[in-house]
Design an enzyme around this catalytic site. Structure first.
Site, PDB file in Angstrom:
ATOM      1  N   THR A  60     138.538  54.044  35.626  1.00  0.00           N
ATOM      2  CA  THR A  60     138.867  55.509  35.619  1.00  0.00           C
ATOM      3  C   THR A  60     139.668  55.896  36.941  1.00  0.00           C
ATOM      4  O   THR A  60     139.615  55.538  37.919  1.00  0.00           O
ATOM      5  CB  THR A  60     137.566  56.237  35.448  1.00  0.00           C
ATOM      6  OG1 THR A  60     137.906  57.761  35.783  1.00  0.00           O
ATOM      7  CG2 THR A  60     136.750  55.971  36.416  1.00  0.00           C
ATOM      8  N   ASP A  61     140.244  57.174  36.726  1.00  0.00           N
ATOM      9  CA  ASP A  61     141.129  57.658  37.776  1.00  0.00           C
ATOM     10  C   ASP A  61     140.062  58.402  38.770  1.00  0.00           C
ATOM     11  O   ASP A  61     140.375  58.503  39.974  1.00  0.00           O
ATOM     12  CB  ASP A  61     142.264  58.713  37.284  1.00  0.00           C
ATOM     13  CG  ASP A  61     141.660  59.846  36.442  1.00  0.00           C
ATOM     14  OD1 ASP A  61     140.397  60.112  36.404  1.00  0.00           O
ATOM     15  OD2 ASP A  61     142.456  60.856  36.155  1.00  0.00           O
ATOM     16  N   GLU A  62     138.887  58.755  38.430  1.00  0.00           N
ATOM     17  CA  GLU A  62     138.051  59.382  39.079  1.00  0.00           C
ATOM     18  C   GLU A  62     137.431  58.627  40.345  1.00  0.00           C
ATOM     19  O   GLU A  62     137.077  59.204  41.281  1.00  0.00           O
ATOM     20  CB  GLU A  62     136.689  59.819  38.267  1.00  0.00           C
ATOM     21  CG  GLU A  62     137.150  60.788  37.273  1.00  0.00           C
ATOM     22  CD  GLU A  62     135.942  61.653  36.961  1.00  0.00           C
ATOM     23  OE1 GLU A  62     135.003  61.801  37.384  1.00  0.00           O
ATOM     24  OE2 GLU A  62     136.169  62.136  35.821  1.00  0.00           O
TER      25      GLU A  62
ATOM     26  N   LYS B 129     131.505  53.817  39.112  1.00  0.00           N
ATOM     27  CA  LYS B 129     132.520  53.075  38.727  1.00  0.00           C
ATOM     28  C   LYS B 129     133.380  52.480  39.800  1.00  0.00           C
ATOM     29  O   LYS B 129     133.815  51.339  39.620  1.00  0.00           O
ATOM     30  CB  LYS B 129     133.394  54.156  37.906  1.00  0.00           C
ATOM     31  CG  LYS B 129     133.111  54.599  36.650  1.00  0.00           C
ATOM     32  CD  LYS B 129     132.900  53.660  35.516  1.00  0.00           C
ATOM     33  CE  LYS B 129     134.205  53.008  35.009  1.00  0.00           C
ATOM     34  NZ  LYS B 129     133.776  52.163  33.749  1.00  0.00           N
TER      35      LYS B 129
ATOM     36  N   TYR C 205     128.724  59.206  39.006  1.00  0.00           N
ATOM     37  CA  TYR C 205     129.377  58.670  37.695  1.00  0.00           C
ATOM     38  C   TYR C 205     130.821  58.005  38.550  1.00  0.00           C
ATOM     39  O   TYR C 205     130.888  56.713  38.415  1.00  0.00           O
ATOM     40  CB  TYR C 205     129.896  59.567  36.923  1.00  0.00           C
ATOM     41  CG  TYR C 205     131.214  58.950  35.873  1.00  0.00           C
ATOM     42  CD1 TYR C 205     130.889  57.823  35.197  1.00  0.00           C
ATOM     43  CD2 TYR C 205     132.445  59.299  36.366  1.00  0.00           C
ATOM     44  CE1 TYR C 205     131.883  57.272  34.378  1.00  0.00           C
ATOM     45  CE2 TYR C 205     133.436  58.873  35.393  1.00  0.00           C
ATOM     46  CZ  TYR C 205     133.001  57.833  34.619  1.00  0.00           C
ATOM     47  OH  TYR C 205     134.246  57.165  33.872  1.00  0.00           O
TER      48      TYR C 205
HETATM   49  P1  NAD Z   1     131.354  56.970  25.961  1.00  0.00           P
HETATM   50  O1  NAD Z   1     130.241  57.410  26.427  1.00  0.00           O
HETATM   51  O2  NAD Z   1     131.843  57.641  24.608  1.00  0.00           O
HETATM   52  O3  NAD Z   1     130.970  55.327  25.072  1.00  0.00           O
HETATM   53  C1  NAD Z   1     130.046  54.596  25.985  1.00  0.00           C
HETATM   54  C2  NAD Z   1     129.654  53.511  25.196  1.00  0.00           C
HETATM   55  O4  NAD Z   1     128.933  52.500  25.901  1.00  0.00           O
HETATM   56  C3  NAD Z   1     128.598  53.812  23.942  1.00  0.00           C
HETATM   57  O5  NAD Z   1     128.737  53.204  22.708  1.00  0.00           O
HETATM   58  C4  NAD Z   1     127.322  53.251  24.434  1.00  0.00           C
HETATM   59  O6  NAD Z   1     126.336  53.127  23.458  1.00  0.00           O
HETATM   60  C5  NAD Z   1     127.680  52.198  25.183  1.00  0.00           C
HETATM   61  N1  NAD Z   1     126.603  51.699  26.415  1.00  0.00           N
HETATM   62  C6  NAD Z   1     126.385  52.587  27.236  1.00  0.00           C
HETATM   63  N2  NAD Z   1     125.369  51.673  28.072  1.00  0.00           N
HETATM   64  C7  NAD Z   1     125.238  50.621  27.564  1.00  0.00           C
HETATM   65  C8  NAD Z   1     124.752  49.345  28.043  1.00  0.00           C
HETATM   66  N3  NAD Z   1     123.772  49.385  29.081  1.00  0.00           N
HETATM   67  N4  NAD Z   1     124.922  48.150  27.243  1.00  0.00           N
HETATM   68  C9  NAD Z   1     125.767  48.239  25.924  1.00  0.00           C
HETATM   69  N5  NAD Z   1     126.436  49.316  25.772  1.00  0.00           N
HETATM   70  C10 NAD Z   1     126.371  50.548  26.403  1.00  0.00           C
HETATM   71  O7  NAD Z   1     132.477  56.371  26.811  1.00  0.00           O
HETATM   72  P2  NAD Z   1     134.076  56.571  26.571  1.00  0.00           P
HETATM   73  O8  NAD Z   1     134.456  57.947  27.092  1.00  0.00           O
HETATM   74  O9  NAD Z   1     134.659  55.918  25.548  1.00  0.00           O
HETATM   75  O10 NAD Z   1     134.363  55.663  27.935  1.00  0.00           O
HETATM   76  C11 NAD Z   1     134.674  54.073  27.767  1.00  0.00           C
HETATM   77  C12 NAD Z   1     134.965  53.466  29.210  1.00  0.00           C
HETATM   78  O11 NAD Z   1     136.330  54.267  29.580  1.00  0.00           O
HETATM   79  C13 NAD Z   1     133.803  53.841  30.369  1.00  0.00           C
HETATM   80  O12 NAD Z   1     134.028  52.734  31.172  1.00  0.00           O
HETATM   81  C14 NAD Z   1     134.682  55.036  30.978  1.00  0.00           C
HETATM   82  O13 NAD Z   1     134.323  54.788  32.481  1.00  0.00           O
HETATM   83  C15 NAD Z   1     136.089  54.894  30.942  1.00  0.00           C
HETATM   84  N6  NAD Z   1     136.800  55.677  30.878  1.00  0.00           N
HETATM   85  C16 NAD Z   1     136.901  56.747  29.948  1.00  0.00           C
HETATM   86  C17 NAD Z   1     137.580  57.881  30.235  1.00  0.00           C
HETATM   87  C18 NAD Z   1     137.426  59.305  29.275  1.00  0.00           C
HETATM   88  O14 NAD Z   1     138.243  60.142  29.635  1.00  0.00           O
HETATM   89  N7  NAD Z   1     136.570  59.240  28.502  1.00  0.00           N
HETATM   90  C19 NAD Z   1     138.927  57.692  30.890  1.00  0.00           C
HETATM   91  C20 NAD Z   1     139.130  56.686  31.690  1.00  0.00           C
HETATM   92  C21 NAD Z   1     138.099  55.736  31.632  1.00  0.00           C
HETATM   93  O1  DAU Z   2     139.208  61.410  34.564  1.00  0.00           O
HETATM   94  C1  DAU Z   2     138.722  60.428  33.530  1.00  0.00           C
HETATM   95  C2  DAU Z   2     137.244  60.952  33.243  1.00  0.00           C
HETATM   96  O2  DAU Z   2     137.491  61.950  32.360  1.00  0.00           O
HETATM   97  C3  DAU Z   2     136.555  59.846  32.706  1.00  0.00           C
HETATM   98  O3  DAU Z   2     136.246  58.687  33.835  1.00  0.00           O
HETATM   99  C4  DAU Z   2     135.062  60.338  32.260  1.00  0.00           C
HETATM  100  O4  DAU Z   2     134.313  59.179  31.654  1.00  0.00           O
HETATM  101  C5  DAU Z   2     135.332  61.337  31.618  1.00  0.00           C
HETATM  102  O5  DAU Z   2     133.881  61.909  31.118  1.00  0.00           O
HETATM  103  C6  DAU Z   2     136.300  62.549  32.046  1.00  0.00           C
HETATM  104  O6  DAU Z   2     135.844  63.243  33.317  1.00  0.00           O
HETATM  105  P1  DAU Z   2     135.831  64.837  33.409  1.00  0.00           P
HETATM  106  O7  DAU Z   2     134.852  65.136  34.365  1.00  0.00           O
HETATM  107  O8  DAU Z   2     137.200  64.911  33.969  1.00  0.00           O
HETATM  108  O9  DAU Z   2     135.780  65.313  31.977  1.00  0.00           O
HETATM  109  P2  DAU Z   2     134.920  66.546  31.375  1.00  0.00           P
HETATM  110  O10 DAU Z   2     135.508  66.526  29.778  1.00  0.00           O
HETATM  111  O11 DAU Z   2     133.417  66.386  31.500  1.00  0.00           O
HETATM  112  O12 DAU Z   2     135.420  67.649  31.959  1.00  0.00           O
HETATM  113  C7  DAU Z   2     137.033  67.794  32.080  1.00  0.00           C
HETATM  114  C8  DAU Z   2     137.210  69.171  32.955  1.00  0.00           C
HETATM  115  O13 DAU Z   2     136.825  70.146  32.034  1.00  0.00           O
HETATM  116  C9  DAU Z   2     136.506  69.092  34.171  1.00  0.00           C
HETATM  117  O14 DAU Z   2     137.250  69.766  35.200  1.00  0.00           O
HETATM  118  C10 DAU Z   2     135.097  70.036  33.885  1.00  0.00           C
HETATM  119  C11 DAU Z   2     135.626  70.922  33.116  1.00  0.00           C
HETATM  120  N1  DAU Z   2     134.512  71.307  32.100  1.00  0.00           N
HETATM  121  C12 DAU Z   2     133.926  70.634  31.407  1.00  0.00           C
HETATM  122  C13 DAU Z   2     132.999  70.832  30.479  1.00  0.00           C
HETATM  123  C14 DAU Z   2     132.182  69.761  29.583  1.00  0.00           C
HETATM  124  C15 DAU Z   2     134.414  72.619  31.531  1.00  0.00           C
HETATM  125  O15 DAU Z   2     135.055  73.746  32.373  1.00  0.00           O
HETATM  126  N2  DAU Z   2     133.352  73.108  30.784  1.00  0.00           N
HETATM  127  C16 DAU Z   2     132.497  72.176  30.228  1.00  0.00           C
HETATM  128  O16 DAU Z   2     131.939  72.476  29.101  1.00  0.00           O
END
Ligand code: NAD
Ligand code: DAU
Length: 338
Positions: free
Chosen positions: A124-126, A154, A150
């Site tokens: 992730t970019d984070e 990562k 988190y």
């Molecule tokens: P998500 O939370 O929707 O899904 C995570 C999945 O992993 C779930 O199906 C959960 O059951 C499974 N899981 C959790 N712990 C586990 C374990 N110990 N063993 C096996 N399975 C397990 O997550 P997402 O948003 O789909 O993100 C997927 C990946 O992409 C993550 O690694 C996250 O860091 C990365 N990522 C997410 C975003 C985003 O915006 N959502 C952006 C960049 C990178």
């Molecule tokens: O940047 C990539 C990441 O994006 C991934 O690695 C993470 O898995 C994913 O959860 C996401 O992280 P963020 O913290 O950026 O996403 P989130 O949707 O939780 O929040 C997006 C922005 O919105 C952040 O600035 C917090 C804000 N927010 C979020 C929630 C849930 C609010 O203002 N209100 C809310 O209720």
């Protein structure tokens, strides 16, 4: 290609599994997922009859569960499984360290035991930390400077993945992507939470002043990038993904309010997230140049499609929000879990 996917019942993983099976007809996919609160079998229920798809219920932190997923051999593993929500990591960091750090190490070890098995570690970019308003976007050489537990977990996983590549000569590639949105995203994240709360007439909680910036990418564009990395990425490399779509949180919420025609008074500024990263932005030039990848959707188009998806899939998200998805599918994964 015999592919193992971890975390394939989550948001991005389920979109990726569906894309791969549609676009690569001679590939098989084994999905190892623990079915945590974020793993929802409904996300892939349409694949139940696909003989190229196998589901293994298990934990990436458990070598025995990984062994079952790798049974019969694997050519590559795409590692999505993680605890993914920043707010949860602030409440309790331990599950993040267990799954994201220890679990990633176990995935690397399991792949290494296979001999030739590429690992695509989805990050992730984070991990780069926060940008100021005038800073240039993150590149792959920006130093890691994570803020939240988190992001720190990562970053630790990324270091381990690169350490395994260097120390053992293992074939590992890392993707780092910005904020995804799209179908099947768990409604704890900003966009699906705001859409579903708006439909329900509930308040729309904006953290702090809502002037934080994220660089939004549609999940299908991210999945295409992960697939391109798997097929064309250079071993030991990192590839950034983003869609040059920086938006203020408040602007996104206002747009959703307008699209759904709900009262703007639903928007409520609430206490800010501790140590809230102010801005992320990604420079994806390397992926564009080396992988021939580029995002296919504009944010405006992608958000409109996403709002429509949630309007049309009310049964899916209502079951998630009221918790019944877990009861309903308990039997489903007991029957299919191996
Ligand atoms: P998500 O939370 O929707 O899904 C995570 C999945 O992993 C779930 O199906 C959960 O059951 C499974 N899981 C959790 N712990 C586990 C374990 N110990 N063993 C096996 N399975 C397990 O997550 P997402 O948003 O789909 O993100 C997927 C990946 O992409 C993550 O690694 C996250 O860091 C990365 N990522 C997410 C975003 C985003 O915006 N959502 C952006 C960049 C990178
Ligand atoms: O940047 C990539 C990441 O994006 C991934 O690695 C993470 O898995 C994913 O959860 C996401 O992280 P963020 O913290 O950026 O996403 P989130 O949707 O939780 O929040 C997006 C922005 O919105 C952040 O600035 C917090 C804000 N927010 C979020 C929630 C849930 C609010 O203002 N209100 C809310 O209720």
């Amino acid at each position: 290609m015999r592919l193992v996917v971890t975390g394939g019942l989550g948001f991005i993983g389920s979109n990726f599994v569906r894309m791969v099976l549609a676009e690569r007809p001679d590939w098989t996919v084994t999905n190892l997922d623990l079915v945590t609160y974020a793993g929802n079998p409904a996300n892939l229920s349409d694949l139940a009859a696909d003989r190229r798809y196998r589901f293994v219920k298990g934990d990436i932190g458990e070598p025995g569960d990984l062994a079952r997923a790798f049974e019969g051999g694997a050519d590559a593993v795409v590692h999505f499984a993680a605890e993914s929500h920043v707010d949860r990591s602030i409440l309790s960091a331990e599950p993040f360290v267990r799954t994201n750090v220890l679990g990633t190490m176990r995935v690397l070890e399991a792949a290494r035991a296979q001999g030739r098995c590429r690992v695509v570690h989805v990050s992730t970019d984070e991990v780069y930390g926060a940008l100021g308003p005038d800073d240039p976007p993150f590149t792959e050489t920006t130093p890691l400077n994570p803020t939240s537990p988190y992001a720190a977990s990562k970053a630790a996983a990324d270091h381990l993945a690169l350490a395994f590549a260097r120390t053992h000569g293992q074939d590992v590639v890392i993707t780092r992507c910005s904020n995804n949105y799209g179908p099947y995203q768990f409604p704890e994240k900003l966009i699906p939470l705001m859409i579903t709360n708006a439909i329900e007439g509930k308040r729309l909680p904006v953290y702090g002043d809502g002037r934080q910036v994220r660089d939004w990418i549609h999940v299908a564009d991210h999945c295409a990038g992960v697939l391109a990395t798997l097929e064309k990425g250079r071993a030991g490399e990192v590839y950034n993904f983003g869609a040059r779509s920086e938006r203020y949180n408040l602007d996104i919420v206002s747009r959703i309010v307008a699209m759904l025609g709900v009262r703007p008074e639903l928007v409520e500024h609430v206490a800010d997230r501790p140590a809230h990263d102010r801005r992320y932005a990604m420079d994806a030039a390397r992926a564009e140049r080396e992988l021939g990848w580029c995002p296919a959707r504009t944010f405006e188009q992608g958000l409109a499609d996403t709002v429509r998806w949630y309007v049309e899939h009310e049964t899916w998200w209502r079951a998630v929000k009221d918790g019944s998805y877990r009861d309903f599918y308990r039997q489903w994964y007991e029957e299919r879990g191996s």
